[in-house]
Design an enzyme around this catalytic site. Structure first.
Site, PDB file in Angstrom:
ATOM      1  CG  ASN A  36      -0.196  -0.110   2.503  1.00  0.00           C
ATOM      2  OD1 ASN A  36       0.554   0.791   2.846  1.00  0.00           O
ATOM      3  ND2 ASN A  36      -0.359  -1.216   3.220  1.00  0.00           N
ATOM      4  CE  LYS A  61      -8.646  -2.943  14.277  1.00  0.00           C
ATOM      5  NZ  LYS A  61      -7.526  -3.092  13.341  1.00  0.00           N
ATOM      6  CG  PHE A  91      -2.436   5.877  13.634  1.00  0.00           C
ATOM      7  CD1 PHE A  91      -1.753   5.740  14.826  1.00  0.00           C
ATOM      8  CD2 PHE A  91      -2.308   7.058  12.919  1.00  0.00           C
ATOM      9  CE1 PHE A  91      -0.960   6.765  15.324  1.00  0.00           C
ATOM     10  CE2 PHE A  91      -1.520   8.098  13.401  1.00  0.00           C
ATOM     11  CZ  PHE A  91      -0.846   7.952  14.596  1.00  0.00           C
ATOM     12  CG  ASP A 133      -6.884  -4.961   6.457  1.00  0.00           C
ATOM     13  OD1 ASP A 133      -6.329  -4.945   7.566  1.00  0.00           O
ATOM     14  OD2 ASP A 133      -7.425  -3.958   5.943  1.00  0.00           O
ATOM     15  CE  LYS A 193       8.364 -12.537 -14.192  1.00  0.00           C
ATOM     16  NZ  LYS A 193       9.230 -11.993 -15.226  1.00  0.00           N
ATOM     17  CG  ASP A 208      -6.164  -6.234  14.082  1.00  0.00           C
ATOM     18  OD1 ASP A 208      -5.338  -5.639  14.792  1.00  0.00           O
ATOM     19  OD2 ASP A 208      -7.068  -5.650  13.464  1.00  0.00           O
ATOM     20  CB  ILE A 209      -0.231  -6.498  14.771  1.00  0.00           C
ATOM     21  CG1 ILE A 209       0.235  -7.333  13.569  1.00  0.00           C
ATOM     22  CG2 ILE A 209       0.890  -6.324  15.787  1.00  0.00           C
ATOM     23  CD1 ILE A 209       1.272  -6.654  12.693  1.00  0.00           C
ATOM     24  CE  LYS A 267     -10.907   0.825  11.373  1.00  0.00           C
ATOM     25  NZ  LYS A 267     -10.186   1.463  10.305  1.00  0.00           N
TER      26      LYS A 267
HETATM   27  O1  C5P Z   1      -8.790  -2.327  10.877  1.00  0.00           O
HETATM   28  P1  C5P Z   1      -7.812  -1.329  10.367  1.00  0.00           P
HETATM   29  O2  C5P Z   1      -6.739  -1.946   9.492  1.00  0.00           O
HETATM   30  O3  C5P Z   1      -8.398  -0.133   9.703  1.00  0.00           O
HETATM   31  O4  C5P Z   1      -7.104  -0.762  11.696  1.00  0.00           O
HETATM   32  C1  C5P Z   1      -6.024   0.108  11.667  1.00  0.00           C
HETATM   33  C2  C5P Z   1      -5.207  -0.054  12.916  1.00  0.00           C
HETATM   34  O5  C5P Z   1      -4.986  -1.447  13.177  1.00  0.00           O
HETATM   35  C3  C5P Z   1      -3.830   0.539  12.756  1.00  0.00           C
HETATM   36  O6  C5P Z   1      -3.419   0.976  14.039  1.00  0.00           O
HETATM   37  C4  C5P Z   1      -2.996  -0.641  12.282  1.00  0.00           C
HETATM   38  O7  C5P Z   1      -1.617  -0.481  12.600  1.00  0.00           O
HETATM   39  C5  C5P Z   1      -3.615  -1.798  13.036  1.00  0.00           C
HETATM   40  N1  C5P Z   1      -3.569  -3.109  12.341  1.00  0.00           N
HETATM   41  C6  C5P Z   1      -2.756  -4.101  12.821  1.00  0.00           C
HETATM   42  N2  C5P Z   1      -2.744  -5.347  12.216  1.00  0.00           N
HETATM   43  C7  C5P Z   1      -3.506  -5.586  11.136  1.00  0.00           C
HETATM   44  C8  C5P Z   1      -4.348  -4.569  10.620  1.00  0.00           C
HETATM   45  C9  C5P Z   1      -4.350  -3.335  11.248  1.00  0.00           C
HETATM   46  O8  C5P Z   1      -2.048  -3.887  13.820  1.00  0.00           O
HETATM   47  N3  C5P Z   1      -3.453  -6.775  10.556  1.00  0.00           N
END
Ligand code: C5P
Length: 418
Positions: A219, A350, A332, A288, A298, A315-316, A346
């Site tokens: 991205n 979260k 964020f 995501d 390749k 999701d970290i 969120k």
């Molecule tokens: O759900 P979304 O991707 O919009 O959430 C954004 C927040 O979640 C950011 O703080 C991003 O660093 C964190 N995030 C994460 N791991 C993921 C997706 C998003 O830590 N796989």
């Protein structure tokens, strides 16, 4: 802490930096150094040599620093307000940028024939210089011997960089860029402030999810916001670990960077650093979804269509906030629409202590130097940090996080009596 209107008052901690400007063409960049230092929360007093005044008007520096510029050792009125000795005592750091070959020679030989070199002799604060000169003047044995002597005496030398020079030549001798000088200056200052003794773990940048050995999905995240947050947390005294996806940025001075590529690697790096973390800030634009079975070789263009099967990444942020020993957890939210609604969802989903939301519009904000942030926290808290440079917003954000974190840490724990 809150005022009577319920608004959080942010503690700011300012460092006093005396910026010496000497007579080189790079002096035209020095007003930008002042801006960058102020953005980071410094008070800046500019002292110009006579040579510097040939290149830039003192009024320019007065306008950006908000303080009268000092130049003359023999100015009775100015000396009455603050003498050269008081200026030398006032400074937490004396930074000379640009530092000409002549100034470096003066400093090496302990000369005190102008205000700036007198202050350098009279100060007990650390001294840093950012040399700027023609490449032959820089490589001249006299300059090199002076620099070696200054280094032995503990003077910090920032740069110089290599590249094209104002004289038309190319080589080593260009002044380091203002933002890098400001970051290096803060790294010289002792790390103290509201986050002293705290461990802050930050994710930044994009991730890359492999399609095959030569292709990936990623991205537009530049990492600028996360790197600015890392620097601001370090400037406030924290030990900072920055888990970063691939970006085109230098690790901020004083910050430990762990470089990763994919979301899975970012998760592993975070989990191996999480123990003892007081504050976790997820600024990374983590993918995501990732291709569920990346190809080993390749992929060849043998058909008109190619379907990629994708699977969710972990999701970290949510993983961190679910831990029993969870740190103060900040997320964020970059949204193209309905920012507040998505950010609040969120925050709850979260289980965050704070979320910093921005409207990304046409996604240009990812690469831009500016941003606009609104903060939301549980029980209806909301604060707009306004728009501004990412470095400036990062300082405001970190001050806010520090205030809320320290407020929570100071709250007495309620004992459960059975
Ligand atoms: O759900 P979304 O991707 O919009 O959430 C954004 C927040 O979640 C950011 O703080 C991003 O660093 C964190 N995030 C994460 N791991 C993921 C997706 C998003 O830590 N796989």
């Amino acid at each position: 802490m809150e005022n009577s209107a319920g608004a959080l008052i942010i503690d700011t901690m300012s460092k006093r930096i005396l910026l010496g400007v000497t007579g080189g063409i790079a002096a035209y960049k020095s007003p930008d150094i002042v801006r960058r230092l102020i953005e980071r929360g410094a008070e800046v007093q500019v002292v110009m040599t006579a040579g510097a005044r040939e290149f830039v008007q003192p009024l320019t520096f007065q306008a950006v620093s908000g303080r009268e510029v000092r130049s003359d050792l023999w100015d009775e009125t100015a000396e009455r307000a603050m003498s050269h000795i008081e200026l030398a005592r006032w400074a937490d750091l004396v930074l000379v940028a640009p530092a000409t070959a002549d100034f470096l020679a003066h400093l090496t030989h302990g000369m005190a024939d102008n205000l700036l070199s007198t202050i350098c002799l009279a100060t007990s604060a650390p001294i840093a210089v950012a040399p700027a000169m023609n490449r032959l003047m820089w490589s001249n044995p006299a300059t090199q011997a002076n620099i070696a002597t200054l280094r032995v005496r503990g003077v910090q030398v920032f740069g110089p960089d290599s590249g094209s020079q104002a004289c038309g030549e190319t080589g080593e001798g260009r002044m380091m860029e203002p933002a890098d000088i400001a970051a290096s200056a803060f790294a010289v200052l002792p790390a103290e402030g509201p986050l002293q003794g705290r461990k802050v773990l930050i994710t930044a940048g994009p991730t890359r999810e492999r399609i095959d050995p030569v292709r990936f999905i990623s991205n537009r995240s530049s990492g600028k916001m996360g790197y600015a947050v890392a620097q601001a947390a370090r400037d406030r005294g924290a030990e900072v670990i920055l888990v970063s996806g691939p970006v085109n940025l230098q690790a901020p001075p004083g910050v430990r960077r762990v470089s990763v590529e994919s979301a899975a690697q970012m998760l592993d790096a975070v989990m191996s650093e999480i123990a003892g973390t007081d504050i976790f800030i997820g600024t990374a634009a983590v993918a995501d979804y990732r291709p569920s079975s990346p190809a080993d070789c390749k992929i060849k263009k043998v058909s008109d269509k190619l379907d990629l099967c994708m699977e969710r990444t972990v999701d970290i942020l949510a993983t961190v906030s679910q831990r029993a020993d969870r740190p103060f957890t900040v997320g964020f939210a970059a949204e193209t629409n309905d920012m507040e609604q998505h950010a609040l969802s969120k925050l709850t989903r979260k289980n965050l202590d704070l979320i910093a939301a921005n409207e990304v519009g046409d996604a240009k904000v990812f690469e831009a130097d500016d941003n606009a942030l609104t903060l939301f926290w549980p029980n209806g808290g909301k604060l707009s940090l306004g728009a501004g440079a990412k470095t400036e917003l990062a300082v405001k954000l970190v001050d806010f996080i520090a205030a809320r974190f320290n407020e929570r840490a100071a709250r007495p724990k309620i004992a459960v009596v059975r």
